[in-house]
Structures are given as C-alpha cells and as structure tokens.
Design a protein around this motif. Structure first.
Motif, PDB file in Angstrom:
ATOM      1  N   PRO A 453     -18.313 -43.156 -21.861  1.00 15.40           N
ATOM      2  CA  PRO A 453     -19.780 -43.069 -21.731  1.00 15.40           C
ATOM      3  C   PRO A 453     -20.279 -43.059 -20.291  1.00 15.40           C
ATOM      4  N   GLN A 454     -19.575 -43.762 -19.409  1.00 10.76           N
ATOM      5  CA  GLN A 454     -19.952 -43.778 -17.997  1.00 10.76           C
ATOM      6  C   GLN A 454     -18.984 -42.955 -17.143  1.00 10.76           C
ATOM      7  N   GLY A 455     -18.168 -42.136 -17.782  1.00 11.13           N
ATOM      8  CA  GLY A 455     -17.129 -41.385 -17.084  1.00 11.13           C
ATOM      9  C   GLY A 455     -17.673 -40.430 -16.041  1.00 11.13           C
ATOM     10  N   ILE A 456     -17.029 -40.376 -14.895  1.00 13.65           N
ATOM     11  CA  ILE A 456     -17.492 -39.513 -13.817  1.00 13.65           C
ATOM     12  C   ILE A 456     -17.122 -38.058 -14.066  1.00 13.65           C
ATOM     13  N   PHE A 457     -16.149 -37.825 -14.963  1.00 14.22           N
ATOM     14  CA  PHE A 457     -15.733 -36.453 -15.276  1.00 14.22           C
ATOM     15  C   PHE A 457     -16.211 -36.007 -16.653  1.00 14.22           C
ATOM     16  N   SER A 458     -16.029 -36.843 -17.671  1.00 12.66           N
ATOM     17  CA  SER A 458     -16.433 -36.477 -19.024  1.00 12.66           C
ATOM     18  C   SER A 458     -16.934 -37.707 -19.769  1.00 12.66           C
ATOM     19  N   LYS A 459     -18.001 -37.540 -20.533  1.00  9.28           N
ATOM     20  CA  LYS A 459     -18.584 -38.650 -21.282  1.00  9.28           C
ATOM     21  C   LYS A 459     -17.850 -38.896 -22.594  1.00  9.28           C
ATOM     22  N   GLU A 460     -16.927 -38.028 -22.949  1.00  9.81           N
ATOM     23  CA  GLU A 460     -16.124 -38.233 -24.155  1.00  9.81           C
ATOM     24  C   GLU A 460     -14.681 -37.862 -23.857  1.00  9.81           C
ATOM     25  N   ASP A 461     -13.780 -38.399 -24.657  1.00  9.56           N
ATOM     26  CA  ASP A 461     -12.348 -38.188 -24.477  1.00  9.56           C
ATOM     27  C   ASP A 461     -11.957 -36.872 -25.153  1.00  9.56           C
ATOM     28  N   ARG A 462     -11.761 -35.846 -24.338  1.00 10.49           N
ATOM     29  CA  ARG A 462     -11.377 -34.524 -24.839  1.00 10.49           C
ATOM     30  C   ARG A 462      -9.967 -34.209 -24.355  1.00 10.49           C
ATOM     31  N   ARG A 463      -9.063 -33.915 -25.281  1.00  9.36           N
ATOM     32  CA  ARG A 463      -7.683 -33.592 -24.924  1.00  9.36           C
ATOM     33  C   ARG A 463      -7.305 -32.235 -25.493  1.00  9.36           C
ATOM     34  N   VAL A 464      -6.219 -31.678 -24.982  1.00  6.98           N
ATOM     35  CA  VAL A 464      -5.724 -30.391 -25.459  1.00  6.98           C
ATOM     36  C   VAL A 464      -4.289 -30.566 -25.935  1.00  6.98           C
ATOM     37  N   LEU A 465      -3.926 -29.841 -26.983  1.00  6.64           N
ATOM     38  CA  LEU A 465      -2.617 -30.016 -27.609  1.00  6.64           C
ATOM     39  C   LEU A 465      -1.472 -29.690 -26.659  1.00  6.64           C
TER      40      LEU A 465
END
Length: 515
Positions: A453-465
């Motif tokens: 939520p306070q991430g400087i890069f992304s507000k959510e955890d997005r990953r790639v396979l």
C-alpha cells in the motif's frame, strides 16, 4: 521407478552415470533443496510416440510429468521429485520440418517446435527478414517462453511473443494429438497462453505470425555501455521513469536498462556442478560469449516507424548515449537485425546461487514518488562494495501507456496477466553461498519498501510466472500472478478439463484444478 518399455529416446534413472548432468538446470544452484529437483526418471523422447507412451505410463502408474524445454525457470518449476518423471524436450523436435517459414499473401508465419532456443529462433527469423517480439536470454527455449508471455525488448512497440501465436499443437492427458486455436477452443487457448505453464499437456509445436522487415523500413537501434556510476545511473533511470510515467509516449520507442556488477572473480567460486557442467558439458550449459565484465550499465533503445510518415526524435537516443564508455552508434537496421542485438549472449548472469525478484507496476508517478533515488540507492548497496560477496543483475523496462501494444493487446484471447503495467523491474542478487542470509535480507528490504500500500514502486504485489519467487505453492499466492478470483477460477476449470488425473501436476507451482 523403472524405465519405460518401448521408448526410442534416452532414459536416465538416478543411478544412471549421466543422471546428474541431465538433472541440472538453471535453478539447481539455488533451489535443489527447497524445491525437489531430483526426478525419479528423466526421459528424452525422440518422437511423439515416445511422448504418448510416457503420458500413458504416467497415467497408469499414478506418476506426474514435469515438462522441460530449456530449464530456465528460475524457481525450478520445470523439474519434479523422485516420485515423478521429467520429460526433457530440448532435443526432440529439431528436424527441418520443426522450424518452417511460410508466406500467405501479405502475411508471414513460422511453425516452430518447443525444442529451439531463442538464439536459434531469432537467427532463423533473421534469415527470412522477419521478426517478432521475444525475450533476451539466448538459452531460453520457446516452449516455456510462449506459455509465460515472452516479455522482451519490443514490449511497447509490438507486445508479447505469445500475442502472435495462432495455433498450438499439443498431446493431451490421453496421449492424443490436438490442435488448439482461439476459434476452435477458446478456453484451452486462453489457459495455455498465460495460465499454468507446462501443466495442461505437452506442447510440441505452434504457429506464430511474424512481422516483415519491409513493413517497418527506417528502424533505428542503440546499444550503449556506461561504466557504473551512481550519478549516471540516476540520470538514465530518470529518463526511463519519465518515459514510463508518460501515458501518451509514442508506441514507436522501447527502452531497457540493465545494471551488472563486476564478474572478474566469480567463475569457479562454487567449485561444484555449475562450473563442472560449463567445462564438461557446454551443450547442456550453453556457451558463455562474454566471460568477463566490468561493472556497467547497458542501454538498449530502439525506434520503429509504424507508418512512412513517422519520424524519430533523435534526442531520445542522444540523452541515453552521452558519456558512455562504449556504443554502437544509433544504427539504421532492419528490425530482424536489431532484435539479434538485444539478445543477452551469456547463458546466465553469474555462476552463483541467487535471490531473484521481478516486480511489475501500473504506477504513473514513479518520478514524483522518488523511485529513481530509491532504486539507485538499493543497487549501490551491493554494486559499490568490492568484497561483499554479492553481485547485482538488474533489468528495468517500460511497457505501458495508452499507445503500448503490451497494453492494447490485452483481451486478445490469452490469459497473460497485468497487461495494464507500465514498467517491469528485475533486481536479482547473486551471492556466494555463505552470503545467502545477507542476500535474502537485501531482497526482503526491497520487498518491504517497493511493494504494498505504501510501496514506492507498486501499491500491489504483482508477479510474473517467468520470474517467479517466494512461495512455491501457486494456489496460496494466486492473487500475485492473476488479477482476480474469477480469472483464477476460469483457469482452474480449464486445468480440470485438460488434466483431470493430475498427470501434469508435478509440483505445487500449478494452478489448482477445480473441484
């Protein structure tokens, strides 16, 4: 486990003399203990009939099959444990008929097998003056690459490798051959391309629509090498962040920046299987074309005219090459030649264990949020010290904006996730074995500060396979790989239809089958 009767291909039990060489893959140096990567049997089929016999044997004996085409999956998901079988397809489909170029009027196609590396595939396309977006690692094989998307240098201008697949040729859980298209079987086409790679059957070939050089005359490319310098890195990543934040940035441009630590004293540190494989079995490990690197920043940039009236902004290139240590000047070359320049020729970055991270974001405020200063500071922590036993390999690339084909190709019948992303950041720590805890702590701090939520890069955890990390139980972290529950449940239903008996469920890094 016994060998399977009637196969023409090679089979290796754990007791076999050469088992260790064929069991080895990219993730072995890091995940062999925590992710069981010791198959009870390794099969290298020569024919489709061999594959069918393996599937039927596995089904009859309650075994699961892990499918390997190149073995570049960073978490080792293309392997399995002693109770199961690894199907190694690297050498199965390499006859002339397994890589064929076809012209149909104004359209061009390539029918390819999964047994070709990206380096080989790119060279073949170049001979025919055609190109397609794909990744930069020379020894990644196109089977796994297609199923996980095929992120690469042309992501903004042309989208993903998998966006160009028109037909999939598979062998299913009953050992029967099928041809899958979006029109004939939209649910399986959707699930195969972005769903649960390697877990729906055996992909053998696919038909790919490719682009002709003649339709994009005037393309330009730059490959510039800067010696590592904090101020220089901050400036270059500043350009990247501004481009990423600009929703209206033209489709014509792609920009990727890589950062690498020095490697002068890296080779041979482990004294183990990785180095032995490189020396004794280069056909398995691959060929290292650039064994000694200084600390450096590498810039890959290109411009593609989408119409005869398009004109490049040369300042785009000038601001990226100023002050560089080495450069090939901005070159006017056909796209099929430029794509060969974007390929990273080393099989792997460093011959060491690693803690890997690949993040994606939809942020359009990276400059405002101070991401550039943050990421430069994090890189400095392991690049600047000369004796800390840790080495950085980072790659940062723009993908977004309303003109980007990465974004515009969403909803094209595939299930590749996070198509609204603006940037992808891989920031990996390769380390001496005794520095594992420090490498993990460095990445954990990145996780805490960059993501959330306070991430400087992304507000959510997005990953790639293709760049997986963290939990190896996909079902427990499905929300990091897929946008929402309805999508994940759609993939669960497709898995149940394609793999009702769990024949292609060799480990926990699989989409769960619907109940």
């Amino acid at each position: 486990m016994a060998t399977i009767a009637g196969l023409s291909g090679n089979q290796f039990l754990p007791s076999s003399k050469d088992y260790a060489e064929w069991q080895w893959q990219y993730a072995t140096s890091t995940h062999e203990v925590d992710h069981d990567m010791n198959p009870g049997l390794i099969v290298q089929p020569h024919t489709k009939d061999d594959i069918k016999k393996v599937i039927l044997y596995a089904k009859a004996h309650g075994k699961a099959i892990a499918i390997r085409t190149g073995g570049h999956q960073y978490s080792g998901a293309s392997s399995t444990g002693p109770a199961n079988i690894q199907l190694d397809l690297r050498s199965t489909f390499r006859a002339p008929a397994d890589l064929v170029y076809v012209e149909k009027g104004t359209r061009s196609f390539v029918r390819a097998s999964v047994s070709h590396s990206l380096g080989e595939f790119n060279a073949y396309l170049g001979k025919h003056h055609v190109f397609v977006p794909h990744g930069q690692c020379t020894q990644v094989h196109v089977g796994g690459h297609a199923q996980t998307g095929g992120y690469g240098q042309l992501g903004r201008s042309f989208g993903l490798f998998g966006d160009y697949i028109r037909t999939l040729e598979i062998i299913d859980h009953n050992g029967e051959e099928q041809e899958i298209t979006r029109a004939s079987d939209p649910e399986l086409f959707y699930a195969w391309l972005g769903g649960s790679p390697g877990n729906l059957g055996v992909l053998t070939h696919f038909l790919l629509e490719v682009n002709r050089d003649s339709d994009y005359v005037g393309s330009l490319g730059l490959r510039a090498v800067h010696l590592y310098d904090t101020a220089k890195l901050r400036k270059l990543l500043g350009h990247l962040a501004e481009m990423s934040d600009d929703e209206n940035f033209p489709r014509n441009y792609d920009l990727c920046i890589s950062v690498l630590s020095a490697s002068f004293d890296i080779l041979g540190l482990l004294g183990g299987l990785d180095e032995k494989m490189k020396e004794e079995h280069p056909e398995i490990f691959g060929h290292d074309g650039n064994p000694v690197w200084p600390r450096m920043i590498i810039v890959y940039a290109q411009y593609v005219p989408m119409s005869p009236s398009d004109k490049p902004d040369m300042n785009f290139f000038e601001q990226l090459k100023t002050g560089c240590f080495f450069q090939s000047e901005v070159e006017k070359k056909p796209m099929s030649q430029l794509t060969s320049q974007w390929i990273f020729r080393n099989t792997r970055e460093f011959d060491l264990p690693y803690v890997k991270r690949t993040y994606v974001t939809k942020s359009k405020t990276l400059v405002k949020d101070g991401w550039v200063d943050w990421v430069v500071g994090r890189m400095d922590k392991i690049v600047e010290p000369s004796t800390n036993g840790q080495w950085l390999s980072a790659q940062l690339q723009c993908f977004g904006g309303k003109n980007s084909m990465f974004t515009r190709n969403a909803n094209n019948g595939t299930s590749y996730s996070w198509r609204d992303s603006t940037m992808c950041m891989t920031i990996d720590n390769f380390h001496k074995p005794e520095k594992k805890a420090e490498a993990e702590a460095w990445e954990a701090q990145n996780d805490a500060e960059a993501i959330g939520p306070q991430g400087i890069f992304s507000k959510e955890d997005r990953r790639v396979l293709w760049g997986s990390y963290g939990s190896f139980d996909l079902d427990s972290v499905w929300e990091t790989y897929y946008e929402d529950r309805p999508k994940y449940e759609r993939l669960m239903r497709a898995r149940k239809m394609a793999d009702p008996n769990g024949t292609f469920t060799p480990n926990t890094f699989c989409v769960k089958r619907a109940e």
